[in-house]
Design a protein around this motif. Structure first.
Motif, short mmCIF file in Angstrom:
data_model
loop_
_atom_site.label_atom_id
_atom_site.label_comp_id
_atom_site.label_asym_id
_atom_site.label_seq_id
_atom_site.Cartn_x
_atom_site.Cartn_y
_atom_site.Cartn_z
N GLY A 90 0.81 -1.21 0.00
CA GLY A 90 0.00 0.00 0.00
C GLY A 90 0.84 1.25 0.00
N ASP A 91 0.98 1.86 1.19
CA ASP A 91 1.67 3.14 1.30
C ASP A 91 3.09 3.00 1.83
N ARG A 92 3.66 1.80 1.79
CA ARG A 92 5.03 1.64 2.28
C ARG A 92 5.82 0.67 1.40
N VAL A 93 7.13 0.77 1.54
CA VAL A 93 8.02 -0.06 0.74
C VAL A 93 9.05 -0.70 1.67
N MET A 94 9.40 -1.95 1.35
CA MET A 94 10.42 -2.69 2.10
C MET A 94 11.64 -2.84 1.22
N ALA A 95 12.81 -2.69 1.82
CA ALA A 95 14.07 -2.88 1.10
C ALA A 95 15.05 -3.66 1.96
N VAL A 96 15.96 -4.35 1.29
CA VAL A 96 16.97 -5.15 1.98
C VAL A 96 18.35 -4.72 1.52
N PHE A 97 19.25 -4.54 2.48
CA PHE A 97 20.64 -4.16 2.21
C PHE A 97 21.55 -5.29 2.67
N THR A 98 22.55 -5.61 1.86
CA THR A 98 23.52 -6.63 2.21
C THR A 98 24.93 -6.05 2.08
N GLY A 99 25.92 -6.85 2.47
CA GLY A 99 27.31 -6.41 2.34
C GLY A 99 27.85 -5.82 3.63
N SER A 100 29.11 -5.46 3.60
CA SER A 100 29.79 -5.00 4.81
C SER A 100 29.30 -3.65 5.31
N ASN A 101 28.71 -2.82 4.45
CA ASN A 101 28.23 -1.49 4.85
C ASN A 101 26.71 -1.42 4.89
N LYS A 102 26.05 -2.55 5.05
CA LYS A 102 24.59 -2.59 4.95
C LYS A 102 23.89 -1.69 5.96
N ASN A 103 24.38 -1.61 7.18
CA ASN A 103 23.71 -0.80 8.21
C ASN A 103 23.88 0.69 7.93
N SER A 104 25.09 1.10 7.58
CA SER A 104 25.34 2.51 7.29
C SER A 104 24.61 2.94 6.02
N SER A 105 24.55 2.07 5.02
CA SER A 105 23.87 2.40 3.77
C SER A 105 22.36 2.55 3.99
N ALA A 106 21.78 1.64 4.77
CA ALA A 106 20.35 1.72 5.04
C ALA A 106 20.01 2.97 5.84
N THR A 107 20.86 3.27 6.83
CA THR A 107 20.63 4.44 7.67
C THR A 107 20.77 5.74 6.88
N LYS A 108 21.76 5.80 6.02
CA LYS A 108 21.92 6.96 5.14
C LYS A 108 20.68 7.14 4.28
N THR A 109 20.14 6.03 3.79
CA THR A 109 18.92 6.10 2.97
C THR A 109 17.77 6.70 3.76
#
Length: 234
Positions: A93-112
């Motif tokens: 509906g009004d939301r989207v789910m995404a998955v991040f992998t790799g060594s920088n996955k937490n920083s990349s998701a948080t930056k997003t």
């Protein structure tokens, strides 16, 4: 065979079949996960971006206006997810789910998450105000992020199926979106916070400040971190 008999048979087949799992390093394609009791396991970081108060939007505004808000919000969220290396895995509906992998996955998701906050505040809402100067509507949203092991299986029936993402990370990320307290738009678990690189943890032009404030998530009884900062997309 009646539909009741078919349901009984299929349920028993699922419950009796042994699970086979394969470790994965990247987000699997749906076609590469079998419909039976076969699954992929992956260490990943999950991001949910969720539009706030969509019921009030649909009830209080024209259908075409609500559709424009949905489309513009999900568009900017998806663009920023992709720009930071995330894989879009589902829409609800009004939301989207995404998955991040790799060594920088937490920083990349948080930056997003911080970039989504910027884009909503400084691009989307001003654009809506310019296009519809008489409306008081402003987009409010939240992003939730958690990290951990995911058990990925295919659910549904032949010809109509999708992947299901089982694990705390998916569950917590989705629930964190509902907090949205006091103007905070990005919520991460303590596991994510502990793994952030400096650029995703500290902000400011001169004196570096922690962009994250520790907060007790009363519903779950655990500490999480929240932020009202934003990150300008390059």
């Amino acid at each position: 065979m009646s539909i009741s008999e078919q349901l009984t048979q299929e349920i028993n087949e699922i419950l009796e079949a042994k699970w086979t799992t394969v470790d994965a390093h990247d987000v699997p394609e749906a076609e590469k996960v079998a419909l039976g009791n076969q699954a992929k396991k992956i260490e990943a970081t999950v991001l949910y971006a969720d539009l706030a108060d969509s019921t009030d939007l649909v009830d209080g505004y024209k259908d075409w206006f609500a559709a424009e808000v949905y489309k513009t919000y999900l568009n900017l969220a998806c663009r920023l997810i992709r720009a930071n290396g995330g894989e879009i895995t589902a829409f609800d509906g009004d939301r989207v789910m995404a998955v991040f992998t790799g060594s920088n996955k937490n920083s990349s998701a948080t930056k997003t998450g911080l970039q989504i906050n910027y884009a909503v505040r400084n691009i989307l809402n001003p654009a809506l105000k310019t296009k519809y100067p008489s409306t008081a509507y402003q987009v409010e949203q939240a992003v939730g992020i958690d990290t951990g092991s995911l058990f990925i299986a295919k659910t549904g029936i032949r010809g109509s199926n999708d992947l299901v993402w089982v694990g705390r990370a998916a569950n917590y990320a989705a629930k964190l979106c509902s907090l949205r307290e006091d103007g905070y738009a990005t919520y991460i678990t303590e596991d994510v916070y502990k793994k952030l690189n400096e650029s995703s943890k500290y902000g400011g032009d001169t004196d570096k400040k922690d962009m994250w404030e520790k907060h007790m998530w009363s519903d779950m009884g655990i500490a999480v971190y929240r932020s009202n900062w934003w990150w300008t997309p390059a």
